[in-house]
Design an enzyme around this catalytic site. Structure first.
Site, PDB file in Angstrom:
ATOM      1  N   HIS A  61      39.094  52.595  63.556  1.00  0.00           N
ATOM      2  CA  HIS A  61      38.264  51.381  63.469  1.00  0.00           C
ATOM      3  C   HIS A  61      39.159  50.154  63.271  1.00  0.00           C
ATOM      4  O   HIS A  61      38.970  49.118  63.910  1.00  0.00           O
ATOM      5  CB  HIS A  61      37.292  51.486  62.294  1.00  0.00           C
ATOM      6  CG  HIS A  61      36.324  52.625  62.385  1.00  0.00           C
ATOM      7  ND1 HIS A  61      35.319  52.672  63.320  1.00  0.00           N
ATOM      8  CD2 HIS A  61      36.208  53.760  61.653  1.00  0.00           C
ATOM      9  CE1 HIS A  61      34.619  53.781  63.162  1.00  0.00           C
ATOM     10  NE2 HIS A  61      35.138  54.452  62.163  1.00  0.00           N
ATOM     11  N   GLU A  62      40.108  50.285  62.360  1.00  0.00           N
ATOM     12  CA  GLU A  62      40.994  49.167  62.031  1.00  0.00           C
ATOM     13  C   GLU A  62      41.826  48.753  63.232  1.00  0.00           C
ATOM     14  O   GLU A  62      41.930  47.556  63.556  1.00  0.00           O
ATOM     15  CB  GLU A  62      41.905  49.570  60.869  1.00  0.00           C
ATOM     16  CG  GLU A  62      42.905  48.508  60.473  1.00  0.00           C
ATOM     17  CD  GLU A  62      43.714  48.889  59.241  1.00  0.00           C
ATOM     18  OE1 GLU A  62      44.702  48.186  58.945  1.00  0.00           O
ATOM     19  OE2 GLU A  62      43.353  49.881  58.558  1.00  0.00           O
TER      20      GLU A  62
END
Length: 390
Positions: free
Chosen positions: A252-253
Protein backbone atom coordinates in the site's frame (compact mmCIF):
# COMPACT_ATOMS: atom_id res chain seq x y z
CA UNK A 1 -15.62 12.47 -36.47
CA UNK A 2 -15.60 15.75 -34.55
CA UNK A 3 -13.05 16.50 -31.86
CA UNK A 4 -15.89 16.43 -29.32
CA UNK A 5 -16.37 12.72 -30.01
CA UNK A 6 -12.71 11.79 -29.53
CA UNK A 7 -12.03 10.37 -26.10
CA UNK A 8 -8.91 11.33 -24.19
CA UNK A 9 -6.71 8.58 -22.80
CA UNK A 10 -7.95 9.30 -19.27
CA UNK A 11 -11.56 8.73 -20.36
CA UNK A 12 -10.60 5.13 -21.06
CA UNK A 13 -10.15 4.63 -17.32
CA UNK A 14 -12.23 7.22 -15.49
CA UNK A 15 -15.97 7.87 -15.36
CA UNK A 16 -17.93 11.00 -14.52
CA UNK A 17 -18.14 9.70 -10.95
CA UNK A 18 -14.35 9.54 -10.79
CA UNK A 19 -14.18 13.06 -12.18
CA UNK A 20 -16.47 14.34 -9.43
CA UNK A 21 -14.14 12.92 -6.78
CA UNK A 22 -11.16 14.38 -8.61
CA UNK A 23 -12.76 17.81 -8.67
CA UNK A 24 -13.61 17.56 -4.99
CA UNK A 25 -10.02 16.74 -4.02
CA UNK A 26 -8.64 19.37 -6.41
CA UNK A 27 -10.93 22.06 -4.98
CA UNK A 28 -9.90 21.11 -1.44
CA UNK A 29 -6.21 21.38 -2.32
CA UNK A 30 -6.80 24.77 -3.94
CA UNK A 31 -8.86 26.15 -1.05
CA UNK A 32 -7.39 24.61 2.11
CA UNK A 33 -3.79 23.71 1.24
CA UNK A 34 -2.36 25.90 -1.50
CA UNK A 35 -2.82 29.24 0.34
CA UNK A 36 -1.06 27.89 3.45
CA UNK A 37 1.64 25.65 2.03
CA UNK A 38 4.46 28.19 1.93
CA UNK A 39 3.86 29.00 5.60
CA UNK A 40 3.84 25.30 6.53
CA UNK A 41 7.05 24.77 4.59
CA UNK A 42 8.62 27.67 6.49
CA UNK A 43 7.50 26.47 9.94
CA UNK A 44 8.32 22.83 9.18
CA UNK A 45 4.92 21.52 10.21
CA UNK A 46 1.32 21.33 9.02
CA UNK A 47 -1.52 21.50 11.59
CA UNK A 48 -2.64 17.95 10.83
CA UNK A 49 -5.47 17.70 13.35
CA UNK A 50 -7.18 20.70 11.81
CA UNK A 51 -6.49 19.64 8.21
CA UNK A 52 -7.33 15.95 8.67
CA UNK A 53 -10.65 16.77 10.33
CA UNK A 54 -11.65 18.72 7.24
CA UNK A 55 -10.50 15.87 5.01
CA UNK A 56 -12.32 13.32 7.15
CA UNK A 57 -15.55 15.30 6.93
CA UNK A 58 -15.28 15.09 3.14
CA UNK A 59 -14.59 11.35 3.16
CA UNK A 60 -11.03 11.64 1.84
CA UNK A 61 -9.30 9.55 4.53
CA UNK A 62 -11.17 6.30 3.89
CA UNK A 63 -11.63 6.06 0.13
CA UNK A 64 -11.54 2.26 0.00
CA UNK A 65 -12.45 1.42 3.59
CA UNK A 66 -15.78 -0.18 4.46
CA UNK A 67 -18.59 2.35 5.16
CA UNK A 68 -19.12 0.37 8.38
CA UNK A 69 -16.02 2.16 9.70
CA UNK A 70 -16.75 5.51 8.08
CA UNK A 71 -15.07 4.78 4.76
CA UNK A 72 -16.41 5.34 1.26
CA UNK A 73 -16.19 1.73 0.06
CA UNK A 74 -14.85 2.82 -3.35
CA UNK A 75 -12.48 0.97 -5.65
CA UNK A 76 -8.81 1.37 -6.60
CA UNK A 77 -9.52 3.84 -9.42
CA UNK A 78 -11.00 6.29 -6.93
CA UNK A 79 -7.95 5.77 -4.74
CA UNK A 80 -5.73 6.60 -7.73
CA UNK A 81 -7.73 9.77 -8.42
CA UNK A 82 -7.18 10.81 -4.80
CA UNK A 83 -3.42 10.17 -4.95
CA UNK A 84 -3.00 11.92 -8.29
CA UNK A 85 -4.71 15.07 -7.07
CA UNK A 86 -2.73 15.13 -3.82
CA UNK A 87 0.43 14.96 -5.92
CA UNK A 88 -0.42 18.37 -7.41
CA UNK A 89 0.31 19.92 -3.99
CA UNK A 90 3.49 21.88 -4.68
CA UNK A 91 5.76 19.83 -2.45
CA UNK A 92 5.93 16.19 -1.36
CA UNK A 93 5.88 16.72 2.40
CA UNK A 94 2.14 17.05 2.89
CA UNK A 95 1.07 14.32 0.41
CA UNK A 96 3.36 11.92 2.28
CA UNK A 97 1.91 12.98 5.65
CA UNK A 98 -1.59 12.28 4.32
CA UNK A 99 -0.51 8.94 2.81
CA UNK A 100 0.84 7.92 6.22
CA UNK A 101 -2.71 8.27 7.51
CA UNK A 102 -4.41 6.52 4.59
CA UNK A 103 -1.87 4.03 3.23
CA UNK A 104 0.67 3.27 5.96
CA UNK A 105 -0.67 3.40 9.52
CA UNK A 106 -4.24 2.20 9.01
CA UNK A 107 -4.22 -0.65 6.41
CA UNK A 108 -2.95 -3.28 8.87
CA UNK A 109 -5.61 -2.31 11.41
CA UNK A 110 -8.27 -2.58 8.70
CA UNK A 111 -7.04 -5.88 7.30
CA UNK A 112 -5.91 -7.71 10.45
CA UNK A 113 -7.12 -5.77 13.49
CA UNK A 114 -9.90 -6.80 15.84
CA UNK A 115 -13.25 -5.05 15.89
CA UNK A 116 -12.10 -3.32 19.06
CA UNK A 117 -9.06 -1.84 17.28
CA UNK A 118 -11.12 -0.84 14.28
CA UNK A 119 -13.75 0.93 16.34
CA UNK A 120 -11.25 2.53 18.71
CA UNK A 121 -8.52 3.59 16.25
CA UNK A 122 -9.50 3.07 12.62
CA UNK A 123 -12.85 4.86 12.80
CA UNK A 124 -11.42 8.10 14.30
CA UNK A 125 -8.52 8.03 11.84
CA UNK A 126 -10.92 7.84 8.90
CA UNK A 127 -13.01 10.62 10.45
CA UNK A 128 -9.93 12.79 10.93
CA UNK A 129 -10.40 12.86 14.69
CA UNK A 130 -7.02 11.17 15.27
CA UNK A 131 -3.67 11.60 13.56
CA UNK A 132 -1.74 8.39 13.01
CA UNK A 133 1.80 7.37 12.18
CA UNK A 134 3.70 4.24 11.20
CA UNK A 135 6.64 3.42 13.48
CA UNK A 136 8.95 0.86 11.90
CA UNK A 137 12.33 2.44 11.13
CA UNK A 138 14.96 2.54 13.87
CA UNK A 139 18.42 4.11 14.18
CA UNK A 140 19.94 0.71 13.35
CA UNK A 141 17.27 -0.72 11.06
CA UNK A 142 15.69 0.89 8.03
CA UNK A 143 15.06 -1.07 4.86
CA UNK A 144 16.27 -4.20 6.69
CA UNK A 145 13.18 -4.57 8.84
CA UNK A 146 14.40 -7.88 10.28
CA UNK A 147 17.11 -5.98 12.20
CA UNK A 148 14.60 -4.15 14.43
CA UNK A 149 15.64 -3.99 18.08
CA UNK A 150 12.60 -2.37 19.77
CA UNK A 151 10.98 -4.99 21.99
CA UNK A 152 7.47 -5.71 23.23
CA UNK A 153 7.53 -8.13 26.17
CA UNK A 154 4.33 -9.70 27.41
CA UNK A 155 3.56 -8.97 31.06
CA UNK A 156 0.21 -10.36 32.17
CA UNK A 157 -2.53 -8.54 30.28
CA UNK A 158 -0.08 -6.01 28.83
CA UNK A 159 2.90 -5.67 26.53
CA UNK A 160 5.82 -3.53 27.69
CA UNK A 161 7.60 -1.66 24.90
CA UNK A 162 11.20 -0.47 25.03
CA UNK A 163 13.34 1.02 22.30
CA UNK A 164 13.35 3.86 19.80
CA UNK A 165 12.10 4.73 16.33
CA UNK A 166 13.39 7.35 13.93
CA UNK A 167 12.43 9.19 10.72
CA UNK A 168 8.78 8.92 11.78
CA UNK A 169 6.51 11.12 9.66
CA UNK A 170 3.70 12.75 11.68
CA UNK A 171 5.66 11.67 14.75
CA UNK A 172 5.28 14.89 16.73
CA UNK A 173 1.50 15.05 16.21
CA UNK A 174 0.35 11.43 16.11
CA UNK A 175 -2.32 10.31 18.57
CA UNK A 176 -1.27 6.72 18.06
CA UNK A 177 1.35 4.69 16.25
CA UNK A 178 1.13 1.47 14.30
CA UNK A 179 4.37 0.04 15.66
CA UNK A 180 6.42 -3.02 14.73
CA UNK A 181 8.40 -4.55 17.58
CA UNK A 182 10.30 -7.73 18.37
CA UNK A 183 8.28 -10.14 20.52
CA UNK A 184 10.73 -13.06 20.43
CA UNK A 185 14.48 -13.57 20.41
CA UNK A 186 14.13 -16.47 18.00
CA UNK A 187 15.65 -16.03 14.54
CA UNK A 188 13.39 -15.67 11.51
CA UNK A 189 10.47 -13.54 10.47
CA UNK A 190 7.96 -14.78 13.04
CA UNK A 191 9.60 -12.90 15.91
CA UNK A 192 7.84 -9.56 15.31
CA UNK A 193 4.39 -8.21 16.05
CA UNK A 194 2.37 -5.14 15.14
CA UNK A 195 0.74 -3.00 17.81
CA UNK A 196 -1.37 0.10 18.16
CA UNK A 197 0.46 2.36 20.62
CA UNK A 198 -1.27 5.52 21.92
CA UNK A 199 1.18 8.38 22.37
CA UNK A 200 -0.37 9.68 25.61
CA UNK A 201 0.98 6.79 27.69
CA UNK A 202 3.68 7.13 30.36
CA UNK A 203 7.12 6.30 29.02
CA UNK A 204 6.51 7.59 25.49
CA UNK A 205 8.55 10.58 24.41
CA UNK A 206 9.23 12.53 21.25
CA UNK A 207 13.01 12.67 21.56
CA UNK A 208 13.36 15.38 18.95
CA UNK A 209 11.89 16.82 15.82
CA UNK A 210 14.24 16.12 12.91
CA UNK A 211 15.56 18.75 10.50
CA UNK A 212 15.24 17.43 6.94
CA UNK A 213 16.67 18.31 3.55
CA UNK A 214 13.21 18.45 2.01
CA UNK A 215 9.57 17.61 2.68
CA UNK A 216 9.61 20.45 5.16
CA UNK A 217 5.85 20.82 5.53
CA UNK A 218 5.68 17.42 7.22
CA UNK A 219 7.01 16.87 10.73
CA UNK A 220 9.42 13.97 11.22
CA UNK A 221 10.54 12.75 14.62
CA UNK A 222 12.68 10.45 16.68
CA UNK A 223 10.61 8.58 19.27
CA UNK A 224 11.61 6.87 22.52
CA UNK A 225 9.82 4.14 24.50
CA UNK A 226 10.69 3.47 28.13
CA UNK A 227 8.53 0.69 29.62
CA UNK A 228 5.45 1.83 27.71
CA UNK A 229 2.61 -0.47 28.75
CA UNK A 230 -0.18 -1.21 26.29
CA UNK A 231 -3.13 -3.59 26.75
CA UNK A 232 -2.81 -6.97 25.04
CA UNK A 233 -5.91 -5.98 23.02
CA UNK A 234 -3.69 -3.51 21.12
CA UNK A 235 -1.94 -6.37 19.32
CA UNK A 236 -2.85 -6.32 15.63
CA UNK A 237 -3.70 -9.81 14.44
CA UNK A 238 -1.61 -12.65 15.83
CA UNK A 239 1.61 -12.39 17.79
CA UNK A 240 4.62 -13.24 15.67
CA UNK A 241 2.96 -12.30 12.37
CA UNK A 242 3.78 -8.60 12.44
CA UNK A 243 6.62 -8.84 9.94
CA UNK A 244 4.32 -10.56 7.45
CA UNK A 245 1.61 -7.93 7.99
CA UNK A 246 4.18 -5.18 7.53
CA UNK A 247 5.42 -6.63 4.25
CA UNK A 248 1.84 -6.56 2.98
CA UNK A 249 1.40 -3.01 4.25
CA UNK A 250 4.49 -1.99 2.28
CA UNK A 251 2.57 -2.66 -0.93
CA UNK A 252 0.00 0.00 0.00
CA UNK A 253 2.77 2.40 1.00
CA UNK A 254 4.90 1.84 -2.08
CA UNK A 255 1.96 2.12 -4.43
CA UNK A 256 0.97 5.45 -2.87
CA UNK A 257 4.36 6.88 -3.90
CA UNK A 258 4.07 5.99 -7.58
CA UNK A 259 1.45 8.50 -8.83
CA UNK A 260 3.54 11.31 -7.39
CA UNK A 261 6.34 10.23 -9.69
CA UNK A 262 4.54 11.08 -12.90
CA UNK A 263 2.26 13.85 -11.62
CA UNK A 264 5.01 15.89 -9.92
CA UNK A 265 7.43 15.26 -12.78
CA UNK A 266 4.88 16.62 -15.26
CA UNK A 267 4.20 19.63 -13.01
CA UNK A 268 7.95 20.30 -12.89
CA UNK A 269 8.16 20.16 -16.68
CA UNK A 270 5.20 22.55 -17.05
CA UNK A 271 6.85 24.93 -14.57
CA UNK A 272 10.12 24.74 -16.48
CA UNK A 273 8.53 25.31 -19.87
CA UNK A 274 6.83 28.45 -18.58
CA UNK A 275 10.17 29.71 -17.30
CA UNK A 276 12.32 28.96 -20.35
CA UNK A 277 9.72 30.43 -22.71
CA UNK A 278 10.46 33.81 -21.17
CA UNK A 279 14.20 33.32 -20.58
CA UNK A 280 16.05 34.83 -23.53
CA UNK A 281 19.68 33.74 -23.97
CA UNK A 282 21.82 34.80 -26.95
CA UNK A 283 18.85 36.36 -28.67
CA UNK A 284 16.17 33.71 -28.39
CA UNK A 285 14.09 31.95 -25.72
CA UNK A 286 15.63 28.84 -24.22
CA UNK A 287 12.55 26.84 -25.23
CA UNK A 288 13.74 27.17 -28.84
CA UNK A 289 16.95 25.26 -28.10
CA UNK A 290 16.68 21.85 -29.71
CA UNK A 291 18.76 20.22 -26.98
CA UNK A 292 16.30 21.29 -24.28
CA UNK A 293 13.31 20.35 -26.42
CA UNK A 294 14.69 16.84 -26.89
CA UNK A 295 15.52 16.45 -23.21
CA UNK A 296 11.99 17.44 -22.21
CA UNK A 297 10.50 15.18 -24.89
CA UNK A 298 12.46 12.21 -23.55
CA UNK A 299 11.29 12.88 -20.02
CA UNK A 300 7.68 13.22 -21.14
CA UNK A 301 8.04 9.79 -22.73
CA UNK A 302 9.37 8.37 -19.47
CA UNK A 303 6.49 9.98 -17.57
CA UNK A 304 3.94 8.44 -19.91
CA UNK A 305 5.52 5.00 -19.49
CA UNK A 306 5.38 5.31 -15.70
CA UNK A 307 1.77 6.44 -15.84
CA UNK A 308 0.86 3.47 -18.04
CA UNK A 309 2.54 1.06 -15.61
CA UNK A 310 0.60 2.63 -12.75
CA UNK A 311 -2.72 2.19 -14.54
CA UNK A 312 -1.75 -1.40 -15.32
CA UNK A 313 -1.12 -1.97 -11.60
CA UNK A 314 -4.57 -0.60 -10.79
CA UNK A 315 -6.09 -2.98 -13.31
CA UNK A 316 -4.22 -5.83 -11.64
CA UNK A 317 -5.51 -4.72 -8.24
CA UNK A 318 -9.06 -4.57 -9.55
CA UNK A 319 -8.66 -8.14 -10.84
CA UNK A 320 -7.37 -9.30 -7.45
CA UNK A 321 -3.93 -10.20 -8.81
CA UNK A 322 -0.65 -10.22 -6.91
CA UNK A 323 1.34 -7.16 -8.00
CA UNK A 324 4.33 -6.89 -5.65
CA UNK A 325 6.65 -7.18 -8.66
CA UNK A 326 4.93 -4.40 -10.60
CA UNK A 327 4.60 -2.11 -7.55
CA UNK A 328 8.31 -2.55 -6.83
CA UNK A 329 9.11 -1.69 -10.44
CA UNK A 330 6.77 1.29 -10.31
CA UNK A 331 8.31 2.73 -7.18
CA UNK A 332 11.82 2.23 -8.57
CA UNK A 333 10.87 3.89 -11.84
CA UNK A 334 9.02 6.73 -10.10
CA UNK A 335 12.16 7.61 -8.14
CA UNK A 336 14.34 7.61 -11.26
CA UNK A 337 11.90 9.66 -13.32
CA UNK A 338 11.13 12.26 -10.67
CA UNK A 339 14.74 12.80 -9.64
CA UNK A 340 15.91 12.88 -13.24
CA UNK A 341 13.31 15.44 -14.25
CA UNK A 342 14.03 17.59 -11.19
CA UNK A 343 17.78 17.52 -11.85
CA UNK A 344 17.51 18.36 -15.55
CA UNK A 345 14.89 21.07 -15.04
CA UNK A 346 16.67 22.82 -12.19
CA UNK A 347 19.64 23.13 -14.57
CA UNK A 348 17.39 24.88 -17.08
CA UNK A 349 16.54 27.47 -14.45
CA UNK A 350 20.20 28.45 -14.21
CA UNK A 351 21.01 30.67 -11.24
CA UNK A 352 17.35 30.95 -10.27
CA UNK A 353 17.36 27.21 -9.67
CA UNK A 354 19.82 27.73 -6.83
CA UNK A 355 17.49 30.10 -4.98
CA UNK A 356 15.35 28.72 -2.18
CA UNK A 357 12.59 31.14 -3.18
CA UNK A 358 12.11 29.22 -6.45
CA UNK A 359 9.55 26.41 -6.43
CA UNK A 360 11.84 24.24 -8.55
CA UNK A 361 14.30 24.00 -5.64
CA UNK A 362 11.56 22.63 -3.35
CA UNK A 363 10.71 19.99 -5.94
CA UNK A 364 14.41 19.16 -6.34
CA UNK A 365 14.91 18.66 -2.59
CA UNK A 366 11.69 16.74 -2.05
CA UNK A 367 12.22 14.36 -4.97
CA UNK A 368 15.04 12.61 -3.15
CA UNK A 369 12.71 10.95 -0.64
CA UNK A 370 11.18 8.47 -3.11
CA UNK A 371 14.50 6.65 -3.44
CA UNK A 372 14.63 6.17 0.34
CA UNK A 373 11.20 6.09 1.98
CA UNK A 374 9.23 2.85 2.03
CA UNK A 375 12.22 0.83 0.87
CA UNK A 376 15.35 2.11 -0.86
CA UNK A 377 15.88 1.74 -4.61
CA UNK A 378 18.34 -1.05 -3.91
CA UNK A 379 15.71 -2.93 -1.91
CA UNK A 380 13.24 -2.57 -4.78
CA UNK A 381 15.85 -4.05 -7.11
CA UNK A 382 16.41 -6.92 -4.70
CA UNK A 383 12.67 -7.62 -4.47
CA UNK A 384 12.40 -7.64 -8.25
CA UNK A 385 15.45 -9.89 -8.57
CA UNK A 386 14.02 -12.34 -6.05
CA UNK A 387 10.65 -12.47 -7.76
CA UNK A 388 12.39 -13.05 -11.09
CA UNK A 389 14.21 -16.01 -9.57
CA UNK A 390 17.72 -14.61 -10.01
Amino acid sequence: MTTQNIKTADQMYFTKEHDLVRKSVRDFVKKEIAPNLDEWEETGETPLHELFKKMGDLGFLGIRYDPKYGGQGLDYWYELVFLEELAHIQGLGLPVAIAVQTHMATPAIYEFGSEYLKETYLVPAIAGDMVTSIAVTEPGAGSDVSALATTAKKDGDHYVINGSKTYITNGTQADYLTLLARTSDDPGYHSFSLFVVPTNLPGFQVSKKLDKLGMRSSDTAELFFDDVRIPKENLIGREGEGFIYQMQQFQHERFSAIPGGYIVAKDIIDLTIDYIKGRVVFGKPLIKRELLQHRLAQWLTEIECLKSLTYHIVQMKMAGLECTREISMGKLKAAKVLQGVAADCIQMFGGMGFMNEALITRFYRDARIISVGGGADEVMCQVIARLEGF
